[in-house]
Scaffold this motif. Structure first.
Motif, PDB file in Angstrom:
ATOM      1  N   GLY A  35      -1.432  -7.939   6.141  1.00 24.34           N
ATOM      2  CA  GLY A  35      -0.667  -7.095   5.237  1.00 24.34           C
ATOM      3  C   GLY A  35       0.664  -6.700   5.859  1.00 24.34           C
ATOM      4  O   GLY A  35       0.714  -6.331   7.037  1.00 24.34           O
ATOM      5  N   GLU A  36       1.719  -6.793   5.078  1.00 24.38           N
ATOM      6  CA  GLU A  36       3.061  -6.497   5.587  1.00 24.38           C
ATOM      7  C   GLU A  36       3.736  -5.344   4.869  1.00 24.38           C
ATOM      8  O   GLU A  36       4.658  -4.736   5.417  1.00 24.38           O
ATOM      9  N   ARG A  37       3.301  -5.029   3.660  1.00 21.71           N
ATOM     10  CA  ARG A  37       4.075  -4.141   2.799  1.00 21.71           C
ATOM     11  C   ARG A  37       3.415  -2.778   2.649  1.00 21.71           C
ATOM     12  O   ARG A  37       2.259  -2.687   2.253  1.00 21.71           O
ATOM     13  N   VAL A  38       4.178  -1.748   2.956  1.00 28.05           N
ATOM     14  CA  VAL A  38       3.736  -0.371   2.730  1.00 28.05           C
ATOM     15  C   VAL A  38       4.912   0.431   2.160  1.00 28.05           C
ATOM     16  O   VAL A  38       6.079   0.110   2.412  1.00 28.05           O
ATOM     17  N   THR A  39       4.585   1.435   1.377  1.00 26.98           N
ATOM     18  CA  THR A  39       5.578   2.396   0.903  1.00 26.98           C
ATOM     19  C   THR A  39       5.070   3.791   1.220  1.00 26.98           C
ATOM     20  O   THR A  39       3.899   3.979   1.585  1.00 26.98           O
ATOM     21  N   LEU A  40       5.936   4.785   1.079  1.00 25.03           N
ATOM     22  CA  LEU A  40       5.592   6.172   1.381  1.00 25.03           C
ATOM     23  C   LEU A  40       5.649   6.985   0.095  1.00 25.03           C
ATOM     24  O   LEU A  40       6.604   6.869  -0.683  1.00 25.03           O
ATOM     25  N   GLY A  41       4.625   7.810  -0.133  1.00 26.04           N
ATOM     26  CA  GLY A  41       4.603   8.624  -1.343  1.00 26.04           C
ATOM     27  C   GLY A  41       3.982   9.979  -1.109  1.00 26.04           C
ATOM     28  O   GLY A  41       2.864  10.078  -0.599  1.00 26.04           O
ATOM     29  N   LEU A  70       0.840  -1.195   0.000  1.00 28.95           N
ATOM     30  CA  LEU A  70       0.000   0.000   0.000  1.00 28.95           C
ATOM     31  C   LEU A  70       0.872   1.241   0.000  1.00 28.95           C
ATOM     32  O   LEU A  70       1.785   1.375   0.822  1.00 28.95           O
ATOM     33  N   ASP A  71       0.610   2.127  -0.914  1.00 33.80           N
ATOM     34  CA  ASP A  71       1.228   3.448  -0.964  1.00 33.80           C
ATOM     35  C   ASP A  71       0.535   4.324   0.080  1.00 33.80           C
ATOM     36  O   ASP A  71      -0.636   4.679  -0.074  1.00 33.80           O
ATOM     37  N   ILE A  72       1.234   4.642   1.173  1.00 33.50           N
ATOM     38  CA  ILE A  72       0.674   5.592   2.141  1.00 33.50           C
ATOM     39  C   ILE A  72       0.948   6.973   1.570  1.00 33.50           C
ATOM     40  O   ILE A  72       2.053   7.492   1.644  1.00 33.50           O
ATOM     41  N   ASN A  73      -0.083   7.541   0.973  1.00 37.47           N
ATOM     42  CA  ASN A  73       0.057   8.704   0.120  1.00 37.47           C
ATOM     43  C   ASN A  73      -0.370   9.960   0.872  1.00 37.47           C
ATOM     44  O   ASN A  73      -1.468  10.028   1.413  1.00 37.47           O
ATOM     45  N   SER A  74       0.513  10.950   0.891  1.00 33.07           N
ATOM     46  CA  SER A  74       0.233  12.185   1.634  1.00 33.07           C
ATOM     47  C   SER A  74      -0.274  13.308   0.748  1.00 33.07           C
ATOM     48  O   SER A  74      -0.437  14.433   1.211  1.00 33.07           O
ATOM     49  N   VAL A 111       9.066  -0.484   6.101  1.00 35.17           N
ATOM     50  CA  VAL A 111       8.569  -0.031   4.811  1.00 35.17           C
ATOM     51  C   VAL A 111       9.193  -0.950   3.763  1.00 35.17           C
ATOM     52  O   VAL A 111      10.165  -1.658   4.047  1.00 35.17           O
ATOM     53  N   THR A 112       8.635  -0.949   2.570  1.00 38.00           N
ATOM     54  CA  THR A 112       9.115  -1.851   1.525  1.00 38.00           C
ATOM     55  C   THR A 112       9.962  -1.085   0.527  1.00 38.00           C
ATOM     56  O   THR A 112       9.553  -0.050   0.004  1.00 38.00           O
ATOM     57  N   GLN A 113      11.133  -1.620   0.279  1.00 38.97           N
ATOM     58  CA  GLN A 113      12.062  -1.044  -0.689  1.00 38.97           C
ATOM     59  C   GLN A 113      12.048  -1.923  -1.941  1.00 38.97           C
ATOM     60  O   GLN A 113      11.952  -3.144  -1.841  1.00 38.97           O
TER      61      GLN A 113
END
Length: 280
Positions: free
Chosen positions: A228-234, A199-203, A262-264
């Motif tokens: 769920g384990e995977r998140v990214t920041l955007g 999931l893109d945690i989108n700001s 976070v997921t790289q």
């Protein structure tokens, strides 16, 4: 001691949702965005230009990937040792254009691909006609039903701005409460958890009328509870000044929901990167 501007950004591990002049809704150069990331202490960024194929999309076929890739490689060389620059792409409605999306992903060595839902039928969720054509309840439910189909088909690494519909929904329909739509949101999260979609945690919506993350803390908590384990920041930045914007809020929401990583991404291979214990 007073925290400096630079120090305020040191805990942000990456910004994986950035747009430049290669997207039709940005005038920023890649170099400007890179310099902004370095100035804010962000060690890793990813450019993810729009790749849109919907027949009613005004920016259809705008992205010139060969030119974009050449510029990205120039930035990688220019900022080597200062900044890691990832190659991403934002696929619009990948479930509807699966063959075209597979073709572009096979042609270039992308590090990751975002899957985005911008169109529901003949309406885009960025135009007022979508909201004026229906009340909130059926509108949100139509969006999440389409999102469930998109995540069921898959073919992408990161689900972009989970409930992006709230960007304008908050203005036209009033406050958004995801708990009201839990029955149609959870199947989307289940697809993501089962298929390894981050999931893109989108700001981006934090800086707009909606003034909230997409997804916000409640949806993130549901995702974590469902495995769920995977998140990214955007940041969804289209201007240099917005690079890493409000990602401290996104990172805090991830931690609050129970995520420790976070997921790289590199060449579409995922790696879990621990969130340092002191980050808030």
């Amino acid at each position: 001691m007073e925290k400096t501007f630079l120090e305020g950004y040191l805990t942000i591990p990456h910004d994986y949702h950035l747009h430049t002049r290669f997207s039709c809704d940005s005038q920023a150069s890649m170099k400007e965005m890179c310099r902004a990331a370095i100035a804010k202490g962000v060690p890793e960024i990813g450019f993810s230009e729009h790749y849109d194929l919907h027949p009613r999309e005004s920016c259809r076929d705008y992205l010139k990937v060969d030119e974009w890739w050449a510029e990205l490689e120039r930035c990688r060389a220019a900022f080597a040792g200062q900044l890691t620059v990832r190659a991403g792409i934002e696929l619009g409605e990948p479930h509807l254009f699966a063959a075209e999306c597979r073709a572009i992903l096979d042609r270039y060595p992308f590090d990751y691909c975002l899957g985005s839902l911008h169109w529901v039928g003949d309406f885009t969720v960025f135009h007022r006609e979508f909201f004026e054509s229906q009340p909130a309840e059926p509108g949100y439910r139509r969006f999440f039903a389409e999102l469930e189909q998109m995540t069921h088909v898959g073919g992408f690494d990161i689900l972009s701005h989970f409930d992006v519909i709230v960007r304008h929904g908050a203005r036209f329909w009033g406050p958004y409460d995801p708990a009201r739509y839990e029955d149609v949101i959870r199947p989307v999260l289940e697809n993501c958890a089962r298929n390894g979609i981050a999931l893109d945690i989108n700001s981006g919506a934090v800086r707009r009328y909606a003034a909230q993350l997409t997804p916000g803390p409640l949806v993130l908590r549901w995702f974590r509870e469902m495995g769920g384990e995977r998140v990214t920041l955007g940041s969804d930045a289209h201007r240099p000044e917005d690079v890493a914007g409000d990602l401290d809020v996104a990172l805090a929401a991830a931690r609050q929901a129970g995520f420790c990583h976070v997921t790289q991404f590199e060449r579409r291979v995922q790696r879990l990167l621990p969130i340092a214990a002191g980050e808030q």
